[in-house]
Design a protein around this motif. Structure first.
Motif, PDB file in Angstrom:
ATOM      1  N   TYR A 147       0.812  -1.217   0.000  1.00  0.00           N
ATOM      2  CA  TYR A 147       0.000   0.000   0.000  1.00  0.00           C
ATOM      3  C   TYR A 147       0.851   1.275   0.000  1.00  0.00           C
ATOM      4  O   TYR A 147       0.640   2.189  -0.792  1.00  0.00           O
ATOM      5  N   GLY A 148       1.825   1.357   0.908  1.00  0.00           N
ATOM      6  CA  GLY A 148       2.531   2.604   1.155  1.00  0.00           C
ATOM      7  C   GLY A 148       3.507   3.054   0.092  1.00  0.00           C
ATOM      8  O   GLY A 148       3.537   4.249  -0.268  1.00  0.00           O
ATOM      9  N   PRO A 149       4.367   2.170  -0.446  1.00  0.00           N
ATOM     10  CA  PRO A 149       5.387   2.634  -1.398  1.00  0.00           C
ATOM     11  C   PRO A 149       4.849   3.404  -2.605  1.00  0.00           C
ATOM     12  O   PRO A 149       5.394   4.460  -2.940  1.00  0.00           O
ATOM     13  N   PRO A 150       3.775   2.960  -3.289  1.00  0.00           N
ATOM     14  CA  PRO A 150       3.277   3.767  -4.407  1.00  0.00           C
ATOM     15  C   PRO A 150       2.726   5.123  -3.972  1.00  0.00           C
ATOM     16  O   PRO A 150       2.812   6.103  -4.720  1.00  0.00           O
ATOM     17  N   VAL A 151       2.149   5.187  -2.759  1.00  0.00           N
ATOM     18  CA  VAL A 151       1.601   6.445  -2.252  1.00  0.00           C
ATOM     19  C   VAL A 151       2.722   7.451  -2.003  1.00  0.00           C
ATOM     20  O   VAL A 151       2.664   8.612  -2.434  1.00  0.00           O
ATOM     21  N   GLN A 152       3.755   7.021  -1.295  1.00  0.00           N
ATOM     22  CA  GLN A 152       4.893   7.899  -1.014  1.00  0.00           C
ATOM     23  C   GLN A 152       5.562   8.333  -2.314  1.00  0.00           C
ATOM     24  O   GLN A 152       5.937   9.494  -2.481  1.00  0.00           O
ATOM     25  N   ASN A 153       5.701   7.408  -3.247  1.00  0.00           N
ATOM     26  CA  ASN A 153       6.337   7.701  -4.525  1.00  0.00           C
ATOM     27  C   ASN A 153       5.553   8.754  -5.303  1.00  0.00           C
ATOM     28  O   ASN A 153       6.121   9.678  -5.896  1.00  0.00           O
ATOM     29  N   ALA A 154       4.227   8.648  -5.285  1.00  0.00           N
ATOM     30  CA  ALA A 154       3.383   9.607  -6.015  1.00  0.00           C
ATOM     31  C   ALA A 154       3.505  11.006  -5.440  1.00  0.00           C
ATOM     32  O   ALA A 154       3.521  11.998  -6.185  1.00  0.00           O
ATOM     33  N   SER A 155       3.593  11.121  -4.116  1.00  0.00           N
ATOM     34  CA  SER A 155       3.707  12.439  -3.501  1.00  0.00           C
ATOM     35  C   SER A 155       5.024  13.115  -3.860  1.00  0.00           C
ATOM     36  O   SER A 155       5.125  14.344  -3.843  1.00  0.00           O
ATOM     37  N   LYS A 156       6.043  12.337  -4.214  1.00  0.00           N
ATOM     38  CA  LYS A 156       7.314  12.909  -4.672  1.00  0.00           C
ATOM     39  C   LYS A 156       7.217  13.391  -6.127  1.00  0.00           C
ATOM     40  O   LYS A 156       7.878  14.348  -6.513  1.00  0.00           O
ATOM     41  N   TRP A 157       6.400  12.708  -6.910  1.00  0.00           N
ATOM     42  CA  TRP A 157       6.232  13.123  -8.305  1.00  0.00           C
ATOM     43  C   TRP A 157       5.406  14.402  -8.416  1.00  0.00           C
ATOM     44  O   TRP A 157       5.549  15.157  -9.383  1.00  0.00           O
ATOM     45  N   LEU A 158       4.470  14.643  -7.479  1.00  0.00           N
ATOM     46  CA  LEU A 158       3.652  15.857  -7.494  1.00  0.00           C
ATOM     47  C   LEU A 158       3.848  16.623  -6.189  1.00  0.00           C
ATOM     48  O   LEU A 158       2.937  16.722  -5.372  1.00  0.00           O
ATOM     49  N   PRO A 159       5.025  17.186  -5.980  1.00  0.00           N
ATOM     50  CA  PRO A 159       5.333  17.773  -4.677  1.00  0.00           C
ATOM     51  C   PRO A 159       4.520  19.021  -4.345  1.00  0.00           C
ATOM     52  O   PRO A 159       4.392  19.373  -3.172  1.00  0.00           O
ATOM     53  N   LYS A 160       3.964  19.716  -5.353  1.00  0.00           N
ATOM     54  CA  LYS A 160       3.146  20.896  -5.058  1.00  0.00           C
ATOM     55  C   LYS A 160       1.738  20.520  -4.646  1.00  0.00           C
ATOM     56  O   LYS A 160       1.035  21.311  -4.020  1.00  0.00           O
ATOM     57  N   ALA A 163      -1.448  16.089  -1.400  1.00  0.00           N
ATOM     58  CA  ALA A 163      -2.711  15.447  -1.014  1.00  0.00           C
ATOM     59  C   ALA A 163      -3.458  14.947  -2.243  1.00  0.00           C
ATOM     60  O   ALA A 163      -4.101  13.889  -2.207  1.00  0.00           O
ATOM     61  N   LEU A 164      -3.398  15.706  -3.331  1.00  0.00           N
ATOM     62  CA  LEU A 164      -4.022  15.250  -4.577  1.00  0.00           C
ATOM     63  C   LEU A 164      -3.332  13.992  -5.082  1.00  0.00           C
ATOM     64  O   LEU A 164      -3.994  13.047  -5.528  1.00  0.00           O
ATOM     65  N   ALA A 165      -1.984  13.974  -5.017  1.00  0.00           N
ATOM     66  CA  ALA A 165      -1.239  12.792  -5.460  1.00  0.00           C
ATOM     67  C   ALA A 165      -1.638  11.564  -4.654  1.00  0.00           C
ATOM     68  O   ALA A 165      -1.891  10.490  -5.206  1.00  0.00           O
ATOM     69  N   VAL A 166      -1.702  11.729  -3.334  1.00  0.00           N
ATOM     70  CA  VAL A 166      -2.112  10.622  -2.464  1.00  0.00           C
ATOM     71  C   VAL A 166      -3.539  10.204  -2.796  1.00  0.00           C
ATOM     72  O   VAL A 166      -3.853   9.014  -2.915  1.00  0.00           O
ATOM     73  N   ASN A 327     -16.317   5.921  -2.885  1.00  0.00           N
ATOM     74  CA  ASN A 327     -15.096   5.693  -2.110  1.00  0.00           C
ATOM     75  C   ASN A 327     -13.858   6.026  -2.934  1.00  0.00           C
ATOM     76  O   ASN A 327     -12.844   6.482  -2.404  1.00  0.00           O
ATOM     77  N   SER A 328     -13.957   5.831  -4.231  1.00  0.00           N
ATOM     78  CA  SER A 328     -12.826   6.067  -5.117  1.00  0.00           C
ATOM     79  C   SER A 328     -12.706   7.529  -5.531  1.00  0.00           C
ATOM     80  O   SER A 328     -11.695   8.185  -5.283  1.00  0.00           O
ATOM     81  N   ILE A 329     -13.755   8.065  -6.141  1.00  0.00           N
ATOM     82  CA  ILE A 329     -13.654   9.404  -6.730  1.00  0.00           C
ATOM     83  C   ILE A 329     -13.563  10.495  -5.677  1.00  0.00           C
ATOM     84  O   ILE A 329     -13.048  11.593  -5.962  1.00  0.00           O
ATOM     85  N   CYS A 330     -14.037  10.216  -4.480  1.00  0.00           N
ATOM     86  CA  CYS A 330     -14.001  11.249  -3.439  1.00  0.00           C
ATOM     87  C   CYS A 330     -12.633  11.354  -2.773  1.00  0.00           C
ATOM     88  O   CYS A 330     -12.358  12.358  -2.099  1.00  0.00           O
ATOM     89  N   ARG A 331     -11.765  10.376  -2.946  1.00  0.00           N
ATOM     90  CA  ARG A 331     -10.438  10.459  -2.327  1.00  0.00           C
ATOM     91  C   ARG A 331      -9.603  11.591  -2.917  1.00  0.00           C
ATOM     92  O   ARG A 331      -9.072  12.417  -2.165  1.00  0.00           O
ATOM     93  N   PRO A 332      -9.461  11.689  -4.246  1.00  0.00           N
ATOM     94  CA  PRO A 332      -8.765  12.874  -4.774  1.00  0.00           C
ATOM     95  C   PRO A 332      -9.524  14.169  -4.517  1.00  0.00           C
ATOM     96  O   PRO A 332      -8.917  15.232  -4.389  1.00  0.00           O
ATOM     97  N   PHE A 387      -8.084   8.736   4.137  1.00  0.00           N
ATOM     98  CA  PHE A 387      -6.974   8.125   3.409  1.00  0.00           C
ATOM     99  C   PHE A 387      -6.225   9.128   2.535  1.00  0.00           C
ATOM    100  O   PHE A 387      -5.113   8.842   2.080  1.00  0.00           O
ATOM    101  N   SER A 388      -6.826  10.281   2.272  1.00  0.00           N
ATOM    102  CA  SER A 388      -6.111  11.362   1.595  1.00  0.00           C
ATOM    103  C   SER A 388      -5.542  12.356   2.598  1.00  0.00           C
ATOM    104  O   SER A 388      -4.414  12.833   2.451  1.00  0.00           O
ATOM    105  N   ILE A 389      -6.322  12.672   3.621  1.00  0.00           N
ATOM    106  CA  ILE A 389      -5.962  13.727   4.567  1.00  0.00           C
ATOM    107  C   ILE A 389      -4.854  13.294   5.516  1.00  0.00           C
ATOM    108  O   ILE A 389      -3.854  14.004   5.701  1.00  0.00           O
ATOM    109  N   CYS A 390      -5.005  12.122   6.123  1.00  0.00           N
ATOM    110  CA  CYS A 390      -4.088  11.729   7.195  1.00  0.00           C
ATOM    111  C   CYS A 390      -2.674  11.400   6.709  1.00  0.00           C
ATOM    112  O   CYS A 390      -1.701  11.910   7.290  1.00  0.00           O
TER     113      CYS A 390
END
Length: 465
Positions: A147-160, A163-166, A327-332, A387-390
């Motif tokens: 679960y975690g590695p792709p999430v952390q990786n995405a936040s590095k690709w969109l650093p500005k 939360a949207l990346a996550v 559950n899906s579309i509301c996360r971003p 799951f987006s905020i925290c």
């Protein structure tokens, strides 16, 4: 001199042109990385078929094993087993990510995840305890590892827009049930059979031979589908540019207050100690604990509850699928709200919406089946905000390079909450009834609303996040 200036100007134009092309390539790569993460998480999110699948599992165990006295509410033992291992899997995934990289860490987690589904082909023919170990513990350990590695990786690709990346990545988790609920129902119950046996306590179960015969094979089919999809998703994952100047230029990053893009990487021990000592991280975890605790009843028991006044199994499966869309579309969407308005506004919207819906779901019993679907969709739409905020908030508090480790404690809060709600729910439903159970869940959301007022919005160095 003039020739030198002309030459310099031409070189500058060429440099800008090359940089622009390179930046376009990088952003295309970023899109593929995010799509790969979404595909991996889409399969991981199939755990949200739990509420739709477990009534079939409990019915199978009652009819095909010696466990004839099982109740629908006993599916919480599977959830409890999953929650016990979840934090350990998250930390394990973080360690693997640091040592082996995002692809290898995700691949190992996915292998464990698919193995759990495949093994359930055998365990479902034996006992609830073994199902809890395979479908509950093993599957969830693999899920939380990957679960975690792709999430952390995405936040590095969109650093500005972290939360949207996550939110974009974890929307895959939310969408998993949308796809696989329909697969499960189409394969197991193509004739839309309703539960045909009612026990003395009013619980309903399936006894149709054809339906039950198909259940074990379903786990093998799903394991194969997940394996293929996750292989494709993992192949698309890659790390962002390592050079900070290059990353800032190509990804249009605004440096963080300490002058670093990714922050200082700390040891696992140091990250966990800092989190335990931090008031703000404890507030985030308390908020997580309370909202998750209230939502467990809807995740695990919405179908069992719906069966008490809706005699349409296909419709109840559709409820699971449509709610997973929300559950899906509301996360971003929650990620975007967080990026624009901050933690306080986002969490208070989550708490208010969740509390109102959980405390009023009983009115759908007289309103018809479509309002019931609307309420369940609303509950998922509000709950998924955590799951987006925290994770984003924890990443800002302790550095994005430590995000996977911080998510270990985030998942600990989820797990402890689910365990508490699971054990309570085993008995609370018989004491309070369905109405009291959901009102109790909504009251936890109301408590979370007031807890979040104590969050001061500053990191460990006292700087605003």
């Amino acid at each position: 001199m003039v020739n030198s200036l002309i030459s310099l100007s031409a070189s500058t134009d060429l440099f800008k042109c090359n940089c622009g092309r390179f930046a376009d390539v990088v952003m295309i790569r970023a899109a593929f990385v995010i799509l790969g993460g979404v595909l991996v998480h889409l399969c991981l999110g199939s755990f949200y078929v739990f509420g739709n699948l477990t009534p079939y599992v409990i019915s199978y165990l009652r009819n095909r094993t010696d466990e004839h006295t099982l109740r629908n509410v006993d599916n919480l033992w599977i959830m409890n087993a999953a929650n016990l291992v979840s934090p350990f899997g998250m930390v394990f995934g973080g360690v693997l990510d640091r040592r082996l990289g995002v692809r290898a860490a995700t691949a190992i987690g996915c292998c464990i995840f698919c193995s759990g589904w495949a093994l359930t082909y055998f365990t479902v023919q034996k006992s609830l305890v073994l199902v809890s170990l395979s479908y509950g513990a093993l599957t969830q350990f693999g899920l939380s590892t990957a679960y975690g590695p792709p999430v952390q990786n995405a936040s590095k690709w969109l650093p500005k827009r972290p939360a949207l990346a996550v939110g974009l990545i974890v929307c895959g988790v939310g969408g998993g049930a949308m796809v696989f609920n329909q697969v499960i129902t189409a394969y197991l119950n193509p004739d839309n059979l309703s539960p045909d046996f009612e026990s003395s306590d009013g619980q309903k179960y399936f006894t149709d031979k054809g339906l039950l015969d198909r259940l074990p094979t379903l786990f093998l089919i799903l394991a194969g589908i997940y394996a293929v999809c996750q292989i494709i998703g993992i192949a698309a994952l890659s790390k962002p540019p390592e050079d900070e100047v290059e990353a800032k230029r190509l990804l249009n990053d605004s440096r963080s207050s300490d002058g670093q893009i990714h922050g200082l990487r700390l040891s696992v021990k140091d990250v966990l100690l800092q989190m335990i000592k931090s008031k703000n991280s404890n507030i985030v975890l308390a908020f997580t604990f309370l909202i998750q605790g209230g939502m467990v009843f809807a995740i695990s028991l919405y179908k069992a509850y719906g069966q008490t006044f809706i005699n349409d199994d296909h419709f109840l499966a559709t409820v699971g699928s449509i709610s997973s869309v929300f559950n899906s579309i509301c996360r971003p969407l929650w990620g975007t709200i967080y990026d624009k308005f901050g933690f306080q506004i986002a969490v208070k919207f989550v708490c208010t919406l969740f509390t109102c819906l959980s405390c009023t779901i009983m009115f759908t019993e007289t309103m018809g089946k479509y309002p019931f679907m609307l309420w369940i969709c609303g509950l998922y739409a509000s709950f998924c905000g955590i799951f987006s905020i925290c994770p984003t908030t924890l990443g800002k508090l302790f550095g994005v390079d430590n995000m996977v480790i911080t998510m270990g404690l985030f998942f600990s809060a989820l797990s402890v909450s689910s365990l508490c709600a699971g054990f309570i729910g085993l008995n609370l439903q018989s004491v309070l009834g369905w109405h009291g159970l959901f009102v109790f869940g909504g009251s936890l959301g109301a408590i979370a609303f007031f807890v979040t007022f104590f969050f001061d919005g500053k990191d460990q160095n006292g700087k605003p996040i």
